[in-house]
Design an enzyme around this catalytic site. Structure first.
Site, PDB file in Angstrom:
ATOM      1  N   GLU A  35      -2.545  -4.656 -10.384  1.00  0.00           N
ATOM      2  CA  GLU A  35      -1.985  -3.647  -9.484  1.00  0.00           C
ATOM      3  C   GLU A  35      -0.591  -4.130  -9.104  1.00  0.00           C
ATOM      4  OE1 GLU A  35      -3.604  -3.413  -5.488  1.00  0.00           O
ATOM      5  OE2 GLU A  35      -3.138  -1.286  -5.388  1.00  0.00           O
ATOM      6  N   PHE A  75      -1.049  -3.594   5.058  1.00  0.00           N
ATOM      7  CA  PHE A  75       0.322  -3.448   5.553  1.00  0.00           C
ATOM      8  C   PHE A  75       0.921  -2.083   5.232  1.00  0.00           C
ATOM      9  CE2 PHE A  75       1.441  -4.639   1.165  1.00  0.00           C
ATOM     10  CZ  PHE A  75       2.515  -3.788   0.928  1.00  0.00           C
ATOM     11  N   GLU A 113      -0.890  -8.429   9.517  1.00  0.00           N
ATOM     12  CA  GLU A 113       0.005  -9.312  10.260  1.00  0.00           C
ATOM     13  C   GLU A 113       1.464  -9.085   9.862  1.00  0.00           C
ATOM     14  OE1 GLU A 113      -2.068  -9.977   7.948  1.00  0.00           O
ATOM     15  OE2 GLU A 113      -1.053 -11.158   6.413  1.00  0.00           O
ATOM     16  N   CYS A 128      -1.629   3.221  -1.996  1.00  0.00           N
ATOM     17  CA  CYS A 128      -2.827   3.030  -2.819  1.00  0.00           C
ATOM     18  C   CYS A 128      -3.078   4.251  -3.682  1.00  0.00           C
ATOM     19  CB  CYS A 128      -4.024   2.765  -1.932  1.00  0.00           C
ATOM     20  SG  CYS A 128      -4.354   4.138  -0.847  1.00  0.00           S
TER      21      CYS A 128
HETATM   22  P1  NAD Z   1      -4.603  -7.397   1.712  1.00  0.00           P
HETATM   23  O1  NAD Z   1      -5.922  -7.328   1.061  1.00  0.00           O
HETATM   24  O2  NAD Z   1      -3.737  -8.572   1.420  1.00  0.00           O
HETATM   25  O3  NAD Z   1      -4.778  -7.396   3.310  1.00  0.00           O
HETATM   26  C1  NAD Z   1      -5.562  -6.429   3.975  1.00  0.00           C
HETATM   27  C2  NAD Z   1      -6.101  -7.033   5.261  1.00  0.00           C
HETATM   28  O4  NAD Z   1      -6.915  -8.160   4.934  1.00  0.00           O
HETATM   29  C3  NAD Z   1      -5.014  -7.527   6.197  1.00  0.00           C
HETATM   30  O5  NAD Z   1      -5.376  -7.206   7.528  1.00  0.00           O
HETATM   31  C4  NAD Z   1      -5.008  -9.025   5.964  1.00  0.00           C
HETATM   32  O6  NAD Z   1      -4.632  -9.754   7.106  1.00  0.00           O
HETATM   33  C5  NAD Z   1      -6.444  -9.324   5.584  1.00  0.00           C
HETATM   34  N1  NAD Z   1      -6.548 -10.453   4.645  1.00  0.00           N
HETATM   35  C6  NAD Z   1      -5.680 -10.766   3.645  1.00  0.00           C
HETATM   36  N2  NAD Z   1      -6.102 -11.861   2.981  1.00  0.00           N
HETATM   37  C7  NAD Z   1      -7.252 -12.256   3.572  1.00  0.00           C
HETATM   38  C8  NAD Z   1      -8.169 -13.321   3.334  1.00  0.00           C
HETATM   39  N3  NAD Z   1      -7.978 -14.219   2.362  1.00  0.00           N
HETATM   40  N4  NAD Z   1      -9.263 -13.405   4.122  1.00  0.00           N
HETATM   41  C9  NAD Z   1      -9.476 -12.520   5.107  1.00  0.00           C
HETATM   42  N5  NAD Z   1      -8.631 -11.498   5.385  1.00  0.00           N
HETATM   43  C10 NAD Z   1      -7.537 -11.358   4.627  1.00  0.00           C
HETATM   44  O7  NAD Z   1      -3.842  -6.030   1.408  1.00  0.00           O
HETATM   45  P2  NAD Z   1      -2.345  -5.653   1.758  1.00  0.00           P
HETATM   46  O8  NAD Z   1      -1.443  -6.430   0.883  1.00  0.00           O
HETATM   47  O9  NAD Z   1      -2.120  -5.703   3.226  1.00  0.00           O
HETATM   48  O10 NAD Z   1      -2.338  -4.109   1.352  1.00  0.00           O
HETATM   49  C11 NAD Z   1      -2.106  -3.658   0.052  1.00  0.00           C
HETATM   50  C12 NAD Z   1      -3.391  -3.453  -0.699  1.00  0.00           C
HETATM   51  O11 NAD Z   1      -4.216  -2.513  -0.017  1.00  0.00           O
HETATM   52  C13 NAD Z   1      -3.204  -2.867  -2.091  1.00  0.00           C
HETATM   53  O12 NAD Z   1      -4.092  -3.502  -2.959  1.00  0.00           O
HETATM   54  C14 NAD Z   1      -3.566  -1.397  -1.911  1.00  0.00           C
HETATM   55  O13 NAD Z   1      -4.001  -0.742  -3.077  1.00  0.00           O
HETATM   56  C15 NAD Z   1      -4.654  -1.513  -0.927  1.00  0.00           C
HETATM   57  N6  NAD Z   1      -4.865  -0.259  -0.225  1.00  0.00           N
HETATM   58  C16 NAD Z   1      -5.953   0.465  -0.567  1.00  0.00           C
HETATM   59  C17 NAD Z   1      -6.181   1.673   0.057  1.00  0.00           C
HETATM   60  C18 NAD Z   1      -7.372   2.489  -0.288  1.00  0.00           C
HETATM   61  O14 NAD Z   1      -7.603   3.453   0.404  1.00  0.00           O
HETATM   62  N7  NAD Z   1      -8.149   2.168  -1.300  1.00  0.00           N
HETATM   63  C19 NAD Z   1      -5.282   2.154   1.023  1.00  0.00           C
HETATM   64  C20 NAD Z   1      -4.183   1.375   1.349  1.00  0.00           C
HETATM   65  C21 NAD Z   1      -3.991   0.161   0.709  1.00  0.00           C
END
Ligand code: NAD
Length: 512
Positions: free
Chosen positions: A397, A163, A190, A295
């Site tokens: 985090e 997101f 989403e 991140c």
């Molecule tokens: P998230 O892991 O909750 O979601 C990421 C994606 O995975 C979304 O499209 C979501 O719909 C999907 N998803 C979530 N739960 C799922 C499940 N149980 N099964 C399958 N798919 C699932 O992450 P977020 O909250 O959207 O984003 C924030 C996180 O992303 C933080 O931990 C941040 O550090 C990380 N992030 C990392 C980087 C990097 O480059 N390392 C960059 C941006 C964000």
């Protein structure tokens, strides 16, 4: 963060819907499932997003598969031309893209424009695809025999994005993926899905053929279908560590190439010789920009020796001046968090930190917008001092506007704190001592390092990625490693002999 809001069956008919983008057009969801998209600055429901069923994912993948042969055969000059047009259209419409980000993510306009700019830089890198796809050629490896390497696209590839960067992270992925000749299926977050559909429209306007770029919205149902779909060759993921690990293990078990970038806990080491004012400016900017939902945000300052007291005082002094409010308001520097649930989770770490012995120097819950009934998902900036690595607030985090200060006596202690942390996305050191900085760069087990630079996000012609629990897979994202990820090498050994010299020879092929 990793919890997807319970999908709602059916949506308020009056509510605007965000549809899928399949085969060059908007496609209304047919699964009967949808998710709620909020305006985080008001707390109001803004729209409903269609959640794809496995069959709807199949439709998008079928469109991408059908588009692949022609797209991969499209000349490099033509693909370059289209990439230039995409770049120019995104640039021309950057305010509209940024407005989607502010509306659904909550980040302030200037920050949103910065995100779009970094995405554009990935498109610019991808316009160099004729050079990037150059192979190698070795003449006369044996008498009359030449060997050469070409790089070819994988086929249909998918991206699953978080997101916090609803425009930039998709561009990290699809710019190189389609430049290499692949076709793409994006499953965006989403929580803020509109920017990706808008990008789909811009790509179509730029001349990207139908089916080359598709967007399916949804939750675990859509993600799991992507992970098991036999026609998807590779998956790029960015999100939290537990989901990144799941994506990597499931995707690779299904025979796919996977790069899965996870969460972070980024430390900024401040040595006693650092310029205090400059370090304080950097820590505050890097901790609270985008409400800490980056991140690469600095979440921990590791203050070495007697720098701690003056540094904490300099940070604290800057905090009351930070203007928190809706991202659309002129002059606002920090917007709301993504959801109420996430805001409350972040605030919870302040209590647990204090219970476990930390000092809460600035409490973001005292901001007037925090306690406003039925308001947006706001939390002011918070500063937790005297944090130690055993505390809950340190071990997790936090992903919000909370800066933690860990005080250590020596550089060696600072290095140990970072090494012991499971995350290893980014880190920074602030010092005037070149030797100390070089030692840090040599020693530290972290993927991206800043020297007097608090957020060392690599430019588009290097690659982005952490180490340890911040990345699962072998290749970092975008830049040269992105090109490697989205292609595979084919090695050709060629001979154009005189048929008169031909004979049967069962011996081992000779090169000498
Ligand atoms: P998230 O892991 O909750 O979601 C990421 C994606 O995975 C979304 O499209 C979501 O719909 C999907 N998803 C979530 N739960 C799922 C499940 N149980 N099964 C399958 N798919 C699932 O992450 P977020 O909250 O959207 O984003 C924030 C996180 O992303 C933080 O931990 C941040 O550090 C990380 N992030 C990392 C980087 C990097 O480059 N390392 C960059 C941006 C964000």
């Amino acid at each position: 963060m990793t919890q997807i809001a319970e999908p709602q069956v059916g949506a308020t008919p009056a509510t605007e819907r965000v549809n899928h983008w399949i085969n060059g057009r908007k496609v209304a969801g047919a699964s009967g499932r949808s998710g709620t998209v909020y305006n985080p600055a008001t707390g109001e429901i803004a729209r409903q997003v269609d959640f794809a069923s496995a069959e709807e994912v199949d439709t998008a993948v079928a469109a991408a598969k059908a588009a692949f042969p022609a797209w991969r055969a499209t000349s490099l000059s033509k693909r370059t031309d289209i990439l230039f047009r995409i770049r120019n259209l995104v640039e021309q419409h950057r305010e509209e893209v940024a407005a989607h980000l502010t509306r659904e993510h909550g980040k302030v306009r200037t920050d949103a424009l910065g995100e779009v700019q970094r995405g554009i830089e990935n498109l610019e890198f991808a316009t160099g695809i004729p050079t990037l796809l150059k192979g190698g050629f070795s003449e006369q490896v044996s008498t009359g025999i030449d060997v050469y390497q070409i790089r070819q696209p994988l086929g249909v590839v998918a991206g699953i994005t978080p997101f916090n960067f609803p425009a930039m992270v998709p561009m990290w992925m699809f710019a190189n993926a389609i430049a290499c000749g692949n076709t793409f299926v994006l499953k965006p977050s989403e929580k803020d899905p509109s920017a990706s559909v808008y990008l789909g429209e811009l790509l179509a306007e730029a001349g990207v053929p139908d089916g080359v770029f598709n967007v399916v919205h949804g939750d675990k149902v859509a993600v799991d279908r992507i992970l098991e779909h036999p026609d998807i060759a590779a998956v790029s993921f960015v999100g939290s560590t537990p989901i990144a690990r799941y994506i990597y293990t499931t995707g690779t078990a299904n025979g796919k190439r996977v790069q899965a970038l996870g969460g972070a806990k980024n430390h900024m080491v401040v040595l006693p010789d650092a310029d205090i004012e400059m370090a304080a400016d950097a820590a505050v900017s890097a901790a609270y920009g985008s409400a800490g939902e980056r991140c690469m945000a600095i979440s921990v300052v590791v203050a070495v020796g007697d720098v701690a007291d003056p540094l904490v005082a300099a940070i604290e002094q800057r905090l009351p001046k930070i203007k928190v409010g809706p991202g659309t308001e002129e002059g606002v520097e920090m917007g709301p968090l993504i959801t109420r649930e996430h805001r409350d989770r972040v605030a919870g770490f302040l209590d647990s930190g204090v219970e476990q012995g930390a000092t809460l120097r600035t409490d973001g819950r005292q901001h007037v917008l925090y306690s406003k009934e039925d308001g947006g998902f706001f939390l002011g900036v918070s500063l937790l001092d005297n944090v130690t690595p055993e505390m809950e607030c340190y071990r997790n985090e936090v992903f919000g506007p909370v800066l933690e200060v860990v005080r250590v006596p020596t550089y060696a202690d600072a290095a140990r704190v970072i090494d012991d942390n499971p995350y290893a996305n980014g880190t920074a050191i602030f010092t005037r001592d070149g030797g100390a900085a070089r030692q840090f760069q040599f020693d530290v087990q972290v993927g991206m390092v800043g020297i007097n630079v608090p957020i060392p996000v690599p430019v588009a012609y290097y690659s982005f990625g952490g180490w340890k629990a911040s990345l699962f897979g072998d290749l970092h994202m975008y830049g040269p490693e992105g090109i490697q990820f989205y292609t595979r090498a084919k090695i050709v050994t060629a001979r154009w002999p005189d048929p008169a010299t031909s004979k049967v020879d069962l011996g081992f092929p000779q090169t000498r």
